[in-house]
Design a protein around this motif. Structure first.
Motif, PDB file in Angstrom:
ATOM      1  N   PRO A   1      -1.696  10.798   0.372  1.00 51.80           N
ATOM      2  CA  PRO A   1      -2.698   9.967  -0.305  1.00 51.80           C
ATOM      3  C   PRO A   1      -2.052   8.703  -0.861  1.00 51.80           C
ATOM      4  N   ALA A   2      -2.843   7.657  -1.039  1.00 47.11           N
ATOM      5  CA  ALA A   2      -2.360   6.399  -1.603  1.00 47.11           C
ATOM      6  C   ALA A   2      -3.496   5.705  -2.345  1.00 47.11           C
ATOM      7  N   ARG A   3      -3.133   4.906  -3.321  1.00 46.40           N
ATOM      8  CA  ARG A   3      -4.149   4.184  -4.089  1.00 46.40           C
ATOM      9  C   ARG A   3      -4.468   2.872  -3.360  1.00 46.40           C
TER      10      ARG A   3
ATOM     11  N   ASP B   1      -8.685   6.644  -0.107  1.00 44.50           N
ATOM     12  CA  ASP B   1      -7.470   6.945  -0.874  1.00 44.50           C
ATOM     13  C   ASP B   1      -6.928   8.324  -0.513  1.00 44.50           C
ATOM     14  N   SER B   2      -7.858   9.282  -0.380  1.00 44.81           N
ATOM     15  CA  SER B   2      -7.463  10.658  -0.071  1.00 44.81           C
ATOM     16  C   SER B   2      -8.581  11.334   0.702  1.00 44.81           C
TER      17      SER B   2
ATOM     18  N   THR C   1       0.806  -1.226   0.000  1.00 47.54           N
ATOM     19  CA  THR C   1       0.000   0.000   0.000  1.00 47.54           C
ATOM     20  C   THR C   1       0.836   1.272   0.000  1.00 47.54           C
TER      21      THR C   1
ATOM     22  N   SER D   1      -7.989   1.679  -2.974  1.00 40.20           N
ATOM     23  CA  SER D   1      -9.325   1.145  -3.247  1.00 40.20           C
ATOM     24  C   SER D   1      -9.419   0.289  -4.496  1.00 40.20           C
ATOM     25  N   ASP D   2      -8.275   0.040  -5.198  1.00 41.34           N
ATOM     26  CA  ASP D   2      -8.386  -0.854  -6.349  1.00 41.34           C
ATOM     27  C   ASP D   2      -8.677  -2.262  -5.855  1.00 41.34           C
TER      28      ASP D   2
ATOM     29  N   SER E   1      -4.486   9.076   3.681  1.00 46.40           N
ATOM     30  CA  SER E   1      -4.893   7.737   3.231  1.00 46.40           C
ATOM     31  C   SER E   1      -5.075   6.834   4.445  1.00 46.40           C
TER      32      SER E   1
ATOM     33  N   THR F   1      -5.859  -4.638  -4.335  1.00 42.41           N
ATOM     34  CA  THR F   1      -5.383  -4.236  -3.008  1.00 42.41           C
ATOM     35  C   THR F   1      -6.429  -4.550  -1.938  1.00 42.41           C
TER      36      THR F   1
END
Length: 393
Positions: free
Chosen positions: A128-130, A83-84, A29, A132-133, A104, A136
């Protein structure tokens, strides 16, 4: 309450995979704070922590649960993933991000197998980080489920160990009680046997003689049963059957066993071929007990109309003792169980004893470094004891 929280922390700390899970989640993450927390209505307690933000929490550290989003996860039973915070209509004005300064965040519920809520696998970062895909999210849920399953597996293991320890302690107490009881029974049995001998000598009345003899035989049988129980408990409690190994003449000892059995079973024929001058390195009393148990087994379970045969001799430096009887042939399925304690075949009609005689025979044979073999063919059953390199110097 504090003890319960400490127990939950210890449960997670005991899972060896937890540090690797936290490291993997952080690497996947990009979050610099990841932890497993135990969450209740009143408390939030860190159980395992990976902290690269100097957040200041250690295992056992607590937060006000009302200031966390884990409270929401507990109430709804669903994950919270952000995410943000800046771009989230739901959490942009929420007090929790402001208090802890993150952008995040994720919190995945951890449930026990019975559905009881334990807490969360959670993480946060000021950037922030991605998160919610789908890959992950599914991976984080998988890690939370792994922690859940490991928690239940460890609890079951602890319970099983506790049950096993309780069962073992109960078994040891039971066996100790039997051993002590057996020891204490020997004294009154000795008095009964002595009394029958005195009665036979001082009151040789033909009318009472059978009664006295019946009492004597019953006392001898009871003493034998007590000895079997004591030997069994010693073997099961780990001390083993007591052996006193020495050089001794055993031919006369074995002849005496045969004579005693003839006295106990006067209606039966026992044919004995015991080689004279047998000098062995052994425990002669235990060898006598082995023969006595084999003879009793043959007399009780063999045909009442044919002799029982006993032979003892040396074959080179090997001592061979055999007991044979006629009767129904024993199937292999019965032979396979003969030396187990308390076991009797349903097909065997005899009811004497506790089912320990052959078990003790096997234990005596093993203690002497010997073997006991059984064969049953053509209506003849034979027990053969072999002991190598036992000729006295």
């Amino acid at each position: 309450m504090e003890q319960d929280l400490l127990k939950r922390v210890e449960e997670i700390q005991a899972i060896s995979a937890v540090p690797k899970i936290l490291e993997t989640v952080a690497a996947m993450t990009g979050l610099r704070f990841v932890c497993i927390a135990h969450v209740t209505d009143e408390s939030w307690t860190a159980c395992a922590v990976l902290d690269k933000l100097d957040f200041g929490l250690q295992p056992g550290g607590e937060l006000d649960v009302t200031t966390t989003l884990c409270e929401e996860v507990r109430d709804c039973g669903r994950a919270v993933i952000i995410d943000s915070v800046h771009d989230s209509d739901q959490y942009r004005e929420h007090h929790t991000p402001r208090i802890y300064g993150f952008q995040s965040y994720f919190s995945i519920p951890i449930f026990r197998s019975d559905g009881q809520y334990f807490g969360t696998l959670c993480g946060l970062d000021p950037e922030p980080a991605r998160l919610s895909d789908s890959v992950t999210v599914s991976t984080m849920h998988l890690f939370a489920e792994l922690v859940s399953k490991q928690l239940d597996a460890d609890n079951k293991l602890v319970t099983a160990r506790a049950d096993l320890l309780t069962e073992r302690e109960t078994a040891e107490l039971r066996e100790q009680f039997i051993a002590v009881l057996g020891h204490d029974l020997r004294t009154p049995l000795g008095s009964i046997l002595l009394g029958t001998e005195v009665l036979a000598l001082k009151h040789p009345d033909p009318d009472t003689r059978p009664v006295v003899e019946r009492i004597r035989r019953s006392a001898v049988r009871m003493a034998s049963l007590v000895d079997d129980v004591v030997d069994f408990t010693r073997g099961r409690m780990g001390t083993g059957i007591v052996m006193t190994m020495r050089d001794a003449a055993v031919d006369l000892t074995l002849e005496q066993v045969v004579d005693e059995m003839r006295g106990l079973y006067p209606q039966r024929v026992i044919e004995a071929a015991i080689a004279p001058g047998l000098h062995l390195h052994c425990d002669p009393e235990r060898i006598a007990q082995l023969l006595s148990n084999l003879l009793k087994n043959a007399l009780v379970h063999g045909s009442a109309h044919t002799p029982v045969s006993v032979s003892a001799s040396l074959a080179g430096r090997e001592f061979v003792l055999s007991v044979m009887n006629e009767g129904d042939e024993l199937p292999q399925s019965v032979i396979a169980h003969l030396f187990k304690p308390y076991w009797r075949a349903a097909s065997r009609s005899g009811s004497e004893g506790l089912g320990l005689g052959l078990y003790i025979v096997d234990q005596i044979a093993r203690a002497h470094g010997g073997t006991i073999e059984v064969s049953s063919n053509g209506g003849t059953t034979a027990f053969v004891f072999r002991m190598a390199d036992c000729v006295a110097a």
